[in-house]
Scaffold this motif. Structure first.
Motif, mmCIF file in Angstrom:
data_model
loop_
_atom_site.group_PDB
_atom_site.id
_atom_site.type_symbol
_atom_site.label_atom_id
_atom_site.label_comp_id
_atom_site.label_asym_id
_atom_site.label_seq_id
_atom_site.Cartn_x
_atom_site.Cartn_y
_atom_site.Cartn_z
ATOM 1 N N ASN A 328 -32.871 -8.780 -67.503
ATOM 2 C CA ASN A 328 -33.416 -7.604 -66.807
ATOM 3 C C ASN A 328 -32.816 -7.512 -65.408
ATOM 4 O OD1 ASN A 328 -34.682 -9.739 -65.571
ATOM 5 N ND2 ASN A 328 -36.750 -8.893 -65.675
ATOM 6 N N LYS A 329 -31.591 -8.001 -65.278
ATOM 7 C CA LYS A 329 -30.905 -7.995 -63.983
ATOM 8 C C LYS A 329 -30.734 -6.565 -63.480
ATOM 9 C CE LYS A 329 -27.747 -11.004 -62.833
ATOM 10 N NZ LYS A 329 -28.235 -11.458 -61.506
ATOM 11 N N PHE A 330 -31.078 -6.370 -62.235
ATOM 12 C CA PHE A 330 -30.933 -5.069 -61.574
ATOM 13 C C PHE A 330 -29.923 -5.238 -60.452
ATOM 14 C CE2 PHE A 330 -33.270 -1.783 -58.696
ATOM 15 C CZ PHE A 330 -32.288 -0.841 -58.953
ATOM 16 N N ILE A 331 -28.773 -4.604 -60.589
ATOM 17 C CA ILE A 331 -27.694 -4.736 -59.609
ATOM 18 C C ILE A 331 -27.660 -3.505 -58.718
ATOM 19 C CG2 ILE A 331 -25.196 -4.954 -59.304
ATOM 20 C CD1 ILE A 331 -25.085 -6.418 -61.970
ATOM 21 N N PHE A 332 -27.833 -3.721 -57.429
ATOM 22 C CA PHE A 332 -27.735 -2.637 -56.449
ATOM 23 C C PHE A 332 -27.215 -3.238 -55.149
ATOM 24 C CE2 PHE A 332 -31.974 -4.414 -56.168
ATOM 25 C CZ PHE A 332 -32.218 -4.525 -54.804
ATOM 26 N N PRO A 333 -26.667 -2.425 -54.242
ATOM 27 C CA PRO A 333 -26.086 -2.962 -53.007
ATOM 28 C C PRO A 333 -27.155 -3.567 -52.090
ATOM 29 C CG PRO A 333 -25.393 -0.680 -53.416
ATOM 30 C CD PRO A 333 -26.522 -0.971 -54.345
ATOM 31 N N PRO A 334 -26.819 -4.626 -51.356
ATOM 32 C CA PRO A 334 -25.576 -5.401 -51.457
ATOM 33 C C PRO A 334 -25.686 -6.441 -52.565
ATOM 34 C CG PRO A 334 -26.915 -6.244 -49.667
ATOM 35 C CD PRO A 334 -27.687 -5.081 -50.242
ATOM 36 N N TYR A 335 -24.546 -6.729 -53.213
ATOM 37 C CA TYR A 335 -24.546 -7.711 -54.289
ATOM 38 C C TYR A 335 -23.174 -8.382 -54.306
ATOM 39 C CZ TYR A 335 -25.065 -9.798 -58.917
ATOM 40 O OH TYR A 335 -25.138 -10.690 -59.953
ATOM 41 N N GLU A 336 -23.161 -9.691 -54.430
ATOM 42 C CA GLU A 336 -21.902 -10.431 -54.470
ATOM 43 C C GLU A 336 -21.577 -10.772 -55.923
ATOM 44 O OE1 GLU A 336 -19.866 -14.489 -52.609
ATOM 45 O OE2 GLU A 336 -21.670 -13.622 -51.690
ATOM 46 N N PHE A 337 -20.482 -10.233 -56.426
ATOM 47 C CA PHE A 337 -20.117 -10.422 -57.821
ATOM 48 C C PHE A 337 -19.352 -11.728 -58.018
ATOM 49 C CE2 PHE A 337 -21.030 -5.982 -57.454
ATOM 50 C CZ PHE A 337 -21.642 -5.670 -58.655
ATOM 51 N N GLY A 338 -19.612 -12.355 -59.165
ATOM 52 C CA GLY A 338 -19.032 -13.669 -59.394
ATOM 53 C C GLY A 338 -17.897 -13.709 -60.379
ATOM 54 N N LEU A 339 -17.621 -12.606 -61.105
ATOM 55 C CA LEU A 339 -16.621 -12.704 -62.175
ATOM 56 C C LEU A 339 -15.559 -11.612 -62.102
ATOM 57 C CD1 LEU A 339 -16.148 -14.493 -64.768
ATOM 58 C CD2 LEU A 339 -17.063 -12.550 -66.045
ATOM 59 N N SER A 340 -15.918 -10.380 -62.427
ATOM 60 C CA SER A 340 -14.925 -9.303 -62.545
ATOM 61 C C SER A 340 -14.411 -8.853 -61.182
ATOM 62 C CB SER A 340 -15.542 -8.104 -63.270
ATOM 63 O OG SER A 340 -16.025 -8.480 -64.537
ATOM 64 N N ASP A 341 -13.131 -8.432 -61.143
ATOM 65 C CA ASP A 341 -12.586 -7.861 -59.908
ATOM 66 C C ASP A 341 -12.237 -6.391 -60.078
ATOM 67 O OD1 ASP A 341 -10.260 -7.893 -61.416
ATOM 68 O OD2 ASP A 341 -9.301 -9.500 -60.297
ATOM 69 N N SER A 342 -12.489 -5.860 -61.293
ATOM 70 C CA SER A 342 -12.247 -4.440 -61.567
ATOM 71 C C SER A 342 -13.385 -3.923 -62.438
ATOM 72 C CB SER A 342 -10.912 -4.234 -62.294
ATOM 73 O OG SER A 342 -9.854 -4.921 -61.644
ATOM 74 N N LEU A 343 -13.627 -2.617 -62.354
ATOM 75 C CA LEU A 343 -14.716 -2.010 -63.120
ATOM 76 C C LEU A 343 -14.327 -0.615 -63.571
ATOM 77 C CD1 LEU A 343 -17.761 -1.887 -64.059
ATOM 78 C CD2 LEU A 343 -18.245 -0.894 -61.806
ATOM 79 N N ILE A 344 -14.647 -0.303 -64.824
ATOM 80 C CA ILE A 344 -14.541 1.068 -65.324
ATOM 81 C C ILE A 344 -15.956 1.599 -65.483
ATOM 82 C CG2 ILE A 344 -13.875 2.536 -67.270
ATOM 83 C CD1 ILE A 344 -11.525 0.611 -67.728
ATOM 84 N N ALA A 345 -16.213 2.771 -64.924
ATOM 85 C CA ALA A 345 -17.544 3.373 -64.978
ATOM 86 C C ALA A 345 -17.412 4.867 -65.223
ATOM 87 C CB ALA A 345 -18.307 3.112 -63.675
ATOM 88 N N ASN A 346 -18.507 5.498 -65.576
ATOM 89 C CA ASN A 346 -18.570 6.955 -65.640
ATOM 90 C C ASN A 346 -19.116 7.499 -64.321
ATOM 91 O OD1 ASN A 346 -17.811 6.636 -68.365
ATOM 92 N ND2 ASN A 346 -19.071 8.381 -68.978
ATOM 93 N N PHE A 347 -19.244 8.797 -64.241
ATOM 94 C CA PHE A 347 -19.930 9.425 -63.109
ATOM 95 C C PHE A 347 -21.368 9.681 -63.541
ATOM 96 C CE2 PHE A 347 -15.506 10.199 -62.177
ATOM 97 C CZ PHE A 347 -15.440 10.002 -60.798
ATOM 98 N N TYR A 348 -22.304 9.056 -62.831
ATOM 99 C CA TYR A 348 -23.694 9.043 -63.263
ATOM 100 C C TYR A 348 -24.554 10.008 -62.454
ATOM 101 C CZ TYR A 348 -21.806 4.778 -65.319
ATOM 102 O OH TYR A 348 -21.031 3.884 -66.013
ATOM 103 N N HIS A 349 -25.791 10.168 -62.897
ATOM 104 C CA HIS A 349 -26.718 11.109 -62.280
ATOM 105 C C HIS A 349 -27.286 10.564 -60.960
ATOM 106 C CE1 HIS A 349 -26.407 13.026 -66.146
ATOM 107 N NE2 HIS A 349 -27.226 13.993 -65.785
ATOM 108 N N PRO A 350 -27.814 11.457 -60.130
ATOM 109 C CA PRO A 350 -28.483 11.003 -58.898
ATOM 110 C C PRO A 350 -29.625 10.041 -59.234
ATOM 111 C CG PRO A 350 -28.200 13.397 -58.895
ATOM 112 C CD PRO A 350 -27.815 12.934 -60.262
ATOM 113 N N TYR A 351 -29.832 9.081 -58.363
ATOM 114 C CA TYR A 351 -30.921 8.100 -58.466
ATOM 115 C C TYR A 351 -30.760 7.136 -59.647
ATOM 116 C CZ TYR A 351 -33.241 11.502 -55.388
ATOM 117 O OH TYR A 351 -33.542 12.378 -54.369
ATOM 118 N N SER A 352 -29.644 7.185 -60.352
ATOM 119 C CA SER A 352 -29.465 6.356 -61.543
ATOM 120 C C SER A 352 -29.204 4.901 -61.173
ATOM 121 C CB SER A 352 -28.285 6.897 -62.359
ATOM 122 O OG SER A 352 -27.874 5.971 -63.332
ATOM 123 N N THR A 353 -29.774 3.974 -61.955
ATOM 124 C CA THR A 353 -29.485 2.547 -61.749
ATOM 125 C C THR A 353 -28.009 2.258 -62.035
ATOM 126 O OG1 THR A 353 -30.146 2.032 -64.033
ATOM 127 C CG2 THR A 353 -31.828 1.820 -62.323
#
Length: 393
Positions: A328-353
């Protein structure tokens, strides 16, 4: 951070209601022609964000490296940023046809039943959501086909809209699942379904094509009620091109729930609780990813769900560990990532997790600037929308 920091104005016309497609015209010998649409999942627009230089690319470049105004990058150019030995981490969960429509015993009231997960195979117990919930009580029976063979009884209330159903269908389990899923349709999000045109008074339905379009080409392990949408952009041709280039693929499984569509009801994000989602990371995925990490190559997470899974299972040494459980991990700023150095994402809605996780990875200011540009240039948002690549350069 605060919830209000993830507000932006999203015009209705920028919410993608169908997957990316292109028009093709066939000319016949008799002089007539026909134009039809073909889904091209890897030809959507792509925006590239560079974390270190704080720059954003929207357009293709000429031989001198200058942007060509009006010629937008498409998703296939993702591979131009990766080399042999790099690794893409995909979520291989498989979406099942979770949305069914039944009728209530005696009243014949039309009821939407949204399957969440199977609780007990032998007893045919399912955790579901029902709409309208006020009409469904313990003891009610629901009928799902005209023959009356697929019947369910409500045996418990779980949440305001949640119910436990027992399906009264006596046959081998595989046959039951096959018959049940044959009655269902693709679980498109309501923000897509409710905006599609339909006859006045009718219920909007997903199409047969949606069951293919709302599924990744590498889907394998059944269990999701919403698609890992960043993975929808990859075509079989693109996967083959990655193989030819020597780019590795590693597969983890995170069964996507409806949690990302729930409204956040607190301003202080530290007080928001995410739904738990089942995830599995096997030894093979760990071996591929950790070899890439040790060699100093790039690791690209495809989707914020994949990001959640890998961040749940990464060790303090920065290596991916085997995992079989829930997160149930919730990732939001600030967050220090431990593995990936690149990310592919979509464009999401306002207020979206999902937007929050993207901002955590790319940096709040850079990602929100990209969203402003996306609105300005008419990029499409949501599960069938356009894509973003975030690089650590």
């Amino acid at each position: 951070m605060k919830l209000s920091q993830f507000k932006f104005k999203l015009p209705e016309e920028l919410i993608a209601l169908y997957p990316h497609s292109s028009e093709h015209t066939v000319n016949r010998e008799d002089g007539t022609s026909e134009t039809f649409k073909v889904t091209r999942r890897d030809e959507c627009r792509l925006m590239v964000l560079h974390r270190k230089s704080q720059t954003i690319d929207l357009f293709k470049k000429d031989e001198n490296g200058n942007p060509i105004e009006g010629e937008y990058l498409d998703f296939r150019s993702v591979l131009d940023h990766f080399d042999e030995g790099d690794t893409f981490v995909f979520n291989d969960t498989k979406v099942f046809p979770a949305r069914l429509y039944g009728t209530k015993e005696k009243t014949d009231a039309k009821i939407e039943v949204f399957l969440l997960r199977e609780l007990n195979k032998e007893m045919r117990l399912w955790d579901v959501l029902v709409e309208p919930a006020r009409k469904i009580r313990i003891g009610n029976k629901l009928f799902f086909d005209e023959s009356g063979t697929m019947v369910a009884e409500v045996i418990d209330n779980t949440t305001s809209r949640g119910r436990t159903l027992r399906f009264l269908y006596d046959c081998p389990h595989d046959e039951f699942k096959r018959e049940l899923f044959a009655l269902g349709e693709a679980p498109l999000p309501r923000y897509i379904l409710d905006r599609r045109p339909c006859e006045e008074g009718d219920i909007p339905h997903a199409t047969e094509d949606d069951m293919t379009d709302y599924q990744t080409v590498f889907a394998k392990n059944e269990g999701s009620v919403t698609a890992p949408v960043a993975g929808l952009h990859f075509s079989r041709e693109m996967m083959k091109r990655m193989e030819i280039r020597g780019i590795n693929t590693a597969f983890v499984t995170l069964h996507c729930s409806l949690g990302s569509f729930h409204d956040i009801e607190v301003e202080d994000l530290t007080k928001h609780k995410m739904d738990s989602e089942q995830m599995i990371i096997n030894a093979e995925a760990c071996e591929i990813v950790n070899k890439t990490k040790r060699e100093g190559r790039h690791i690209c997470a495809v989707g914020t769900g994949t990001l959640k899974a890998t961040e749940t299972a990464v060790g303090t040494d920065g290596m991916l560990k085997e995992y079989d459980g829930w997160t149930n991990k919730f990732i939001f700023p600030p967050y220090e990532f431990g593995l990936s150095d690149s990310l592919i994402a979509n464009f999401y809605h306002p207020y979206s997790t999902l937007l929050m996780a993207t901002c955590a990875f790319g940096g709040y200011d850079l990602v929100m600037k990209a969203y402003d540009l996306a609105v300005e240039h008419g990029y499409l948002f949501g599960g069938y929308g356009d894509a973003m690549l975030i690089l650590d350069d």
